[in-house]
Design a protein around this motif. Structure first.
Motif, PDB file in Angstrom:
ATOM      1  N   ARG A 112     -16.843 -20.261 -13.719  1.00 23.27           N
ATOM      2  CA  ARG A 112     -15.745 -21.159 -13.357  1.00 23.27           C
ATOM      3  C   ARG A 112     -15.567 -21.270 -11.845  1.00 23.27           C
ATOM      4  NH1 ARG A 112     -13.228 -17.962 -17.374  1.00 23.27           N
ATOM      5  NH2 ARG A 112     -11.688 -17.064 -15.911  1.00 23.27           N
ATOM      6  N   LEU A 113     -16.465 -20.629 -11.078  1.00 27.45           N
ATOM      7  CA  LEU A 113     -16.347 -20.646  -9.616  1.00 27.45           C
ATOM      8  C   LEU A 113     -17.384 -21.554  -8.972  1.00 27.45           C
ATOM      9  CD1 LEU A 113     -15.626 -16.858  -8.986  1.00 27.45           C
ATOM     10  CD2 LEU A 113     -13.997 -18.729  -9.344  1.00 27.45           C
ATOM     11  N   THR A 114     -18.653 -21.406  -9.344  1.00 23.91           N
ATOM     12  CA  THR A 114     -19.704 -22.288  -8.822  1.00 23.91           C
ATOM     13  C   THR A 114     -20.389 -22.997  -9.988  1.00 23.91           C
ATOM     14  OG1 THR A 114     -21.324 -20.481  -8.805  1.00 23.91           O
ATOM     15  CG2 THR A 114     -20.089 -20.884  -6.763  1.00 23.91           C
ATOM     16  N   SER A 115     -21.012 -24.121  -9.687  1.00 23.25           N
ATOM     17  CA  SER A 115     -21.492 -25.033 -10.720  1.00 23.25           C
ATOM     18  C   SER A 115     -22.883 -24.679 -11.248  1.00 23.25           C
ATOM     19  CB  SER A 115     -21.514 -26.462 -10.172  1.00 23.25           C
ATOM     20  OG  SER A 115     -22.162 -27.337 -11.066  1.00 23.25           O
ATOM     21  N   ALA A 116     -22.952 -24.367 -12.543  1.00 21.50           N
ATOM     22  CA  ALA A 116     -24.243 -24.149 -13.196  1.00 21.50           C
ATOM     23  C   ALA A 116     -25.018 -25.460 -13.291  1.00 21.50           C
ATOM     24  CB  ALA A 116     -24.045 -23.545 -14.582  1.00 21.50           C
ATOM     25  N   ASP A 117     -24.323 -26.577 -13.454  1.00 20.39           N
ATOM     26  CA  ASP A 117     -24.994 -27.881 -13.517  1.00 20.39           C
ATOM     27  C   ASP A 117     -25.693 -28.197 -12.206  1.00 20.39           C
ATOM     28  OD1 ASP A 117     -24.294 -28.383 -16.133  1.00 20.39           O
ATOM     29  OD2 ASP A 117     -22.507 -29.542 -15.616  1.00 20.39           O
ATOM     30  N   ALA A 118     -25.083 -27.804 -11.076  1.00 16.11           N
ATOM     31  CA  ALA A 118     -25.718 -28.024  -9.777  1.00 16.11           C
ATOM     32  C   ALA A 118     -26.996 -27.200  -9.661  1.00 16.11           C
ATOM     33  CB  ALA A 118     -24.758 -27.687  -8.645  1.00 16.11           C
ATOM     34  N   SER A 119     -26.996 -25.991 -10.211  1.00 10.54           N
ATOM     35  CA  SER A 119     -28.210 -25.170 -10.208  1.00 10.54           C
ATOM     36  C   SER A 119     -29.288 -25.818 -11.064  1.00 10.54           C
ATOM     37  CB  SER A 119     -27.908 -23.755 -10.725  1.00 10.54           C
ATOM     38  OG  SER A 119     -27.268 -22.982  -9.732  1.00 10.54           O
ATOM     39  N   ARG A 120     -28.902 -26.378 -12.201  1.00 13.48           N
ATOM     40  CA  ARG A 120     -29.869 -27.091 -13.050  1.00 13.48           C
ATOM     41  C   ARG A 120     -30.485 -28.264 -12.290  1.00 13.48           C
ATOM     42  NH1 ARG A 120     -25.664 -26.378 -16.991  1.00 13.48           N
ATOM     43  NH2 ARG A 120     -26.272 -24.945 -18.682  1.00 13.48           N
TER      44      ARG A 120
ATOM     45  N   PHE B 288     -30.679 -28.675  -9.035  1.00 11.45           N
ATOM     46  CA  PHE B 288     -31.520 -28.155  -7.956  1.00 11.45           C
ATOM     47  C   PHE B 288     -32.890 -27.767  -8.505  1.00 11.45           C
ATOM     48  CE2 PHE B 288     -33.171 -25.177  -4.874  1.00 11.45           C
ATOM     49  CZ  PHE B 288     -32.715 -25.654  -3.655  1.00 11.45           C
ATOM     50  N   ALA B 289     -32.911 -27.059  -9.623  1.00 15.21           N
ATOM     51  CA  ALA B 289     -34.167 -26.601 -10.228  1.00 15.21           C
ATOM     52  C   ALA B 289     -35.045 -27.772 -10.654  1.00 15.21           C
ATOM     53  CB  ALA B 289     -33.870 -25.707 -11.426  1.00 15.21           C
ATOM     54  N   GLU B 290     -34.431 -28.802 -11.196  1.00 16.35           N
ATOM     55  CA  GLU B 290     -35.194 -29.985 -11.611  1.00 16.35           C
ATOM     56  C   GLU B 290     -35.912 -30.621 -10.427  1.00 16.35           C
ATOM     57  OE1 GLU B 290     -32.505 -32.615 -13.541  1.00 16.35           O
ATOM     58  OE2 GLU B 290     -32.224 -31.315 -15.307  1.00 16.35           O
ATOM     59  N   LYS B 291     -35.260 -30.624  -9.263  1.00 11.61           N
ATOM     60  CA  LYS B 291     -35.860 -31.220  -8.078  1.00 11.61           C
ATOM     61  C   LYS B 291     -36.949 -30.333  -7.474  1.00 11.61           C
ATOM     62  CE  LYS B 291     -31.976 -34.145  -6.679  1.00 11.61           C
ATOM     63  NZ  LYS B 291     -31.069 -34.518  -5.576  1.00 11.61           N
ATOM     64  N   VAL B 292     -36.786 -29.007  -7.585  1.00 13.36           N
ATOM     65  CA  VAL B 292     -37.790 -28.090  -7.046  1.00 13.36           C
ATOM     66  C   VAL B 292     -39.079 -28.166  -7.853  1.00 13.36           C
ATOM     67  CG1 VAL B 292     -38.369 -25.669  -6.618  1.00 13.36           C
ATOM     68  CG2 VAL B 292     -36.087 -26.522  -6.051  1.00 13.36           C
ATOM     69  N   GLY B 293     -38.954 -28.213  -9.164  1.00 11.77           N
ATOM     70  CA  GLY B 293     -40.144 -28.355 -10.008  1.00 11.77           C
ATOM     71  C   GLY B 293     -40.774 -27.033 -10.394  1.00 11.77           C
ATOM     72  N   ASP B 294     -42.107 -26.961 -10.350  1.00 12.81           N
ATOM     73  CA  ASP B 294     -42.856 -25.829 -10.900  1.00 12.81           C
ATOM     74  C   ASP B 294     -42.653 -24.515 -10.148  1.00 12.81           C
ATOM     75  OD1 ASP B 294     -43.861 -27.558 -12.782  1.00 12.81           O
ATOM     76  OD2 ASP B 294     -45.770 -27.886 -11.739  1.00 12.81           O
TER      77      ASP B 294
ATOM     78  N   SER C 219     -40.297 -24.859  -0.866  1.00 12.16           N
ATOM     79  CA  SER C 219     -41.726 -24.562  -0.966  1.00 12.16           C
ATOM     80  C   SER C 219     -42.048 -23.137  -1.394  1.00 12.16           C
ATOM     81  CB  SER C 219     -42.402 -24.835   0.389  1.00 12.16           C
ATOM     82  OG  SER C 219     -41.821 -24.032   1.406  1.00 12.16           O
ATOM     83  N   LEU C 220     -41.015 -22.287  -1.580  1.00 12.75           N
ATOM     84  CA  LEU C 220     -41.247 -20.885  -1.925  1.00 12.75           C
ATOM     85  C   LEU C 220     -40.996 -20.643  -3.414  1.00 12.75           C
ATOM     86  CD1 LEU C 220     -39.371 -19.237   1.080  1.00 12.75           C
ATOM     87  CD2 LEU C 220     -41.849 -19.221   0.714  1.00 12.75           C
ATOM     88  N   PRO C 221     -41.621 -19.615  -3.988  1.00  8.24           N
ATOM     89  CA  PRO C 221     -41.257 -19.227  -5.356  1.00  8.24           C
ATOM     90  C   PRO C 221     -39.766 -18.913  -5.417  1.00  8.24           C
ATOM     91  CG  PRO C 221     -43.261 -18.101  -4.674  1.00  8.24           C
ATOM     92  CD  PRO C 221     -42.710 -18.770  -3.443  1.00  8.24           C
ATOM     93  N   LEU C 222     -39.098 -19.401  -6.459  1.00  8.92           N
ATOM     94  CA  LEU C 222     -37.649 -19.273  -6.545  1.00  8.92           C
ATOM     95  C   LEU C 222     -37.228 -18.840  -7.948  1.00  8.92           C
ATOM     96  CD1 LEU C 222     -34.693 -19.778  -5.557  1.00  8.92           C
ATOM     97  CD2 LEU C 222     -35.011 -22.187  -6.203  1.00  8.92           C
ATOM     98  N   LEU C 223     -36.411 -17.805  -8.016  1.00  9.70           N
ATOM     99  CA  LEU C 223     -35.727 -17.427  -9.252  1.00  9.70           C
ATOM    100  C   LEU C 223     -34.273 -17.847  -9.086  1.00  9.70           C
ATOM    101  CD1 LEU C 223     -35.503 -16.007 -12.001  1.00  9.70           C
ATOM    102  CD2 LEU C 223     -35.094 -13.856 -10.761  1.00  9.70           C
ATOM    103  N   LEU C 224     -33.859 -18.790  -9.926  1.00  9.24           N
ATOM    104  CA  LEU C 224     -32.512 -19.361  -9.834  1.00  9.24           C
ATOM    105  C   LEU C 224     -31.786 -19.077 -11.143  1.00  9.24           C
ATOM    106  CD1 LEU C 224     -30.397 -21.089  -8.405  1.00  9.24           C
ATOM    107  CD2 LEU C 224     -31.639 -23.126  -9.126  1.00  9.24           C
ATOM    108  N   MET C 225     -30.678 -18.323 -11.055  1.00 11.78           N
ATOM    109  CA  MET C 225     -29.955 -17.921 -12.262  1.00 11.78           C
ATOM    110  C   MET C 225     -28.460 -18.195 -12.112  1.00 11.78           C
ATOM    111  SD  MET C 225     -31.910 -14.473 -13.556  1.00 11.78           S
ATOM    112  CE  MET C 225     -31.308 -13.374 -12.271  1.00 11.78           C
ATOM    113  N   HIS C 226     -27.841 -18.515 -13.238  1.00 14.67           N
ATOM    114  CA  HIS C 226     -26.427 -18.878 -13.231  1.00 14.67           C
ATOM    115  C   HIS C 226     -25.822 -18.546 -14.579  1.00 14.67           C
ATOM    116  CE1 HIS C 226     -24.111 -21.536 -10.280  1.00 14.67           C
ATOM    117  NE2 HIS C 226     -23.183 -21.041 -11.086  1.00 14.67           N
ATOM    118  N   GLY C 227     -24.555 -18.183 -14.602  1.00 13.80           N
ATOM    119  CA  GLY C 227     -23.837 -18.023 -15.855  1.00 13.80           C
ATOM    120  C   GLY C 227     -23.334 -19.364 -16.353  1.00 13.80           C
ATOM    121  N   SER C 228     -23.516 -19.634 -17.636  1.00 21.28           N
ATOM    122  CA  SER C 228     -23.097 -20.937 -18.170  1.00 21.28           C
ATOM    123  C   SER C 228     -21.581 -21.099 -18.156  1.00 21.28           C
ATOM    124  CB  SER C 228     -23.616 -21.120 -19.594  1.00 21.28           C
ATOM    125  OG  SER C 228     -22.934 -20.265 -20.503  1.00 21.28           O
TER     126      SER C 228
END
Length: 280
Positions: free
Chosen positions: A230-238, A240-246, A218-227
């Motif tokens: 090789r350690l954590t998943s950028a696809d998982a961040s994508r 997550f962002a799709e589910k959070v929305g606007d 419910s809070l404003p979120l800046l979510l950033m990832h390197g494409s």
């Protein structure tokens, strides 16, 4: 802000279960617009974020961070926690310290990697009063799926011997394309590669839980990832962002490794963070 609060730079505070945790304030020269509250990644410590603090200070934001239990200059067995909720309790105690030092100023919770997992889960589970959240390279999922047998063994050890420690197997070359950053990490006496069964299982399961419940963020979120992380998943961040929305601004940095704040183009990363902060 009083001169007394300005002078509190390095100190120790007690966790809910009585552990001593190390905190460090990086105050801006001018009265700060807000306080950036940092939670670092696994195996490292907050002193590695001095470049981020300097950029924030130049934009009139103060930063305060703490070494998580079992990390850096904080107490506790290296790479272990009694429970995942204990880590969230530590963030709660840390934010209380921030309030004591900077009363009535807005707070933004900033988490990287493991700290990103914790920041997202803290916002989802504890519903804190924050101006917003920043998560970089968050450990929602690893960039590789751990072997099923390793996950099974981790969960088994978590039940019978949760403090069982193994090497994390971190690929240090995957931290940054800047070889000096990698060298400094490898030579840093405060860095470790230990992770307990309890900590691994807690992080692994809480990342999946956050992904399943991301639509409740419910809070404003800046979510950033390197494409090229090789350690954590950028696809998982994508995802997550799709589910959070606007409420989320998603930025995937093309070709960047895990520590986007330590890449050669870090100035661009800092500029993006500050531009986002200015719009809150």
């Amino acid at each position: 802000m009083s001169e007394k609060n300005r002078s509190k730079i390095k100190w120790r505070f007690k966790s809910k279960d009585g552990l001593e945790l190390f905190a460090h304030s990086f105050p801006s020269k001018n009265p700060p617009k807000a306080i950036i509250c940092l939670t670092h990644g696994h195996g490292e410590h907050l002193e590695r974020y001095k470049n981020l603090a300097a950029a924030l200070n130049d934009a009139d934001y103060s930063m305060i961070g703490f070494d998580q239990r079992g990390h850096g200059q904080s107490d506790g067995p290296r790479g272990h926690t009694p429970s995942y909720e204990t880590l969230l309790d530590d963030i709660e105690a840390f934010l209380a310290e921030v309030d004591e030092n900077y009363p009535d100023l807005p707070r933004i919770l900033y988490g990287h990697s493991m700290g990103g997992n914790l920041a997202l889960n803290y916002a989802l589970r504890r519903k804190p009063k924050l101006l917003g959240v920043i998560a970089t390279g968050p450990w929602i999922k690893l960039a590789f799926e751990p072997p099923a047998v390793k996950v099974f063994m981790g969960k088994t050890m978590d039940k019978i011997y949760p403090a069982f420690i193994q090497a994390s197997g971190l690929e240090t070359a995957a931290l940054s394309r800047d070889l000096e950053v990698v060298r400094a990490y490898e030579e840093d006496s405060l860095v470790h590669d230990k992770i307990s069964a309890r900590l691994f299982v807690g992080m692994y399961e809480s990342g999946l839980w956050a992904l399943e419940n991301a639509d409740e963020f419910s809070l404003p979120l800046l979510l950033m990832h390197g494409s090229a992380d090789r350690l954590t998943s950028a696809d998982a961040s994508r995802e997550f962002a799709e589910k959070v929305g606007d409420k989320v601004k998603l930025k995937i940095w093309d070709g960047f490794y895990h520590e986007i704040h330590n890449e050669p183009e870090q100035a661009d990363v800092f500029k993006t963070i500050i531009n986002w902060l200015e719009k809150l």
